[in-house]
Design a protein around this motif. Structure first.
Motif, PDB file in Angstrom:
ATOM      1  N   GLN A  74       0.898  -0.978  -0.005  1.00  0.00           N
ATOM      2  CA  GLN A  74      -0.039  -0.148   0.356  1.00  0.00           C
ATOM      3  C   GLN A  74       0.627   1.189   0.010  1.00  0.00           C
ATOM      4  N   ARG A  75       2.428   0.979   0.459  1.00  0.00           N
ATOM      5  CA  ARG A  75       2.974   2.499   0.190  1.00  0.00           C
ATOM      6  C   ARG A  75       3.405   2.361  -0.433  1.00  0.00           C
ATOM      7  N   GLN A  78       0.971   4.058  -2.585  1.00  0.00           N
ATOM      8  CA  GLN A  78       0.303   5.146  -2.749  1.00  0.00           C
ATOM      9  C   GLN A  78       1.249   6.481  -3.904  1.00  0.00           C
ATOM     10  N   LYS A  79       2.718   6.171  -3.053  1.00  0.00           N
ATOM     11  CA  LYS A  79       3.542   6.751  -4.292  1.00  0.00           C
ATOM     12  C   LYS A  79       3.869   7.314  -5.225  1.00  0.00           C
ATOM     13  N   ASN A  81       0.735   5.752  -7.194  1.00  0.00           N
ATOM     14  CA  ASN A  81      -0.686   6.007  -7.643  1.00  0.00           C
ATOM     15  C   ASN A  81      -0.722   4.592  -9.075  1.00  0.00           C
TER      16      ASN A  81
END
Length: 226
Positions: A74-75, A78-79, A81
């Motif tokens: 997830q991290r 998020q970075k 997209n």
């Protein structure tokens, strides 16, 4: 370096860079990645996903992150997209599966001999890696009594958090003083062992270029005064 094997119940190993030559594997994987994406330039963004995943995961060593197995994807997602599932697919392919055929050739000389010598002596073998390691061990032809990864639900913490070492101690019903932890990064493996109060050894560049494990195998097989 000498060890008193009479005082050791469990030997614990990190995997990447400790059981095999990580630099050699990375060179091989770089060739594989470049040859693969040279023919598929429209997929080359996958390389960026791998780079960001590694970078963000290193940062997570300093964080207290829960549900680590999902959080790592997830991290990264998020970075850049990208959907977490897409990140997971890319990482599974290139970091977990693609290296397996090369691990046997990249294994340090004498590591299998060392494992066999410890088994004969009755010393338990545990694996503690920040990444899943069961398939890697099988690819190297190695067997351990216990394999744990930082992403396991029972651990859920990256090194240098000593949660994995604590789990191993509980499983084998032993004390830190009766264990020995081998790693290759003092800031992670060494710090982890120090927090657990456990003896440890960090492989040096000289160790990686010599028959370090073969010498250890011989010392385990040699009877020592009680």
């Amino acid at each position: 370096m000498t060890f008193d094997w009479n005082t050791i119940d469990v030997v614990i190993f990190d995997v990447d860079g400790t059981l095999y030559n990580q630099s050699r594997l990375r060179r091989q994987m770089t060739r594989s990645l470049l040859s693969h994406y040279a023919l598929r330039p429209w997929q080359a963004y996958d390389l960026q996903v791998i780079r960001i995943f590694r970078k963000e995961r290193e940062k997570m060593c300093l964080d207290q992150v829960s549900n680590l197995e999902e959080a790592q994807y997830q991290r990264c997602a998020q970075k850049i997209n990208v959907a977490p599932q897409k990140v997971k697919q890319i990482i599974s392919k290139w970091m977990y599966q693609a290296p397996l055929p090369h691990l046997q050739a990249c294994s340090y000389p004498g590591i299998q001999m060392f494992f066999n010598a410890m088994k004969k002596r009755g010393i338990k073998i545990a694996i503690y890696s920040d990444y899943p390691a069961t398939d890697k061990l099988a690819a190297m032809g190695l067997e351990a009594d216990l394999v744990v990864a930082s992403t396991d639900e029972s651990i859920d913490a990256l090194k240098p958090n000593p949660a994995g070492l604590s789990y191993i101690l509980t499983t084998f019903n032993t004390t830190p003083e009766r264990c020995l932890f081998f790693g290759d990064r003092d800031e992670l493996d060494g710090a982890c062992a120090r927090q657990a109060g456990m003896p440890y050894y960090i492989l040096t560049e000289t160790d990686k270029q010599t028959n370090f494990y073969s010498a250890l195998a011989e010392s385990v097989a040699t009877p020592q005064p009680v």
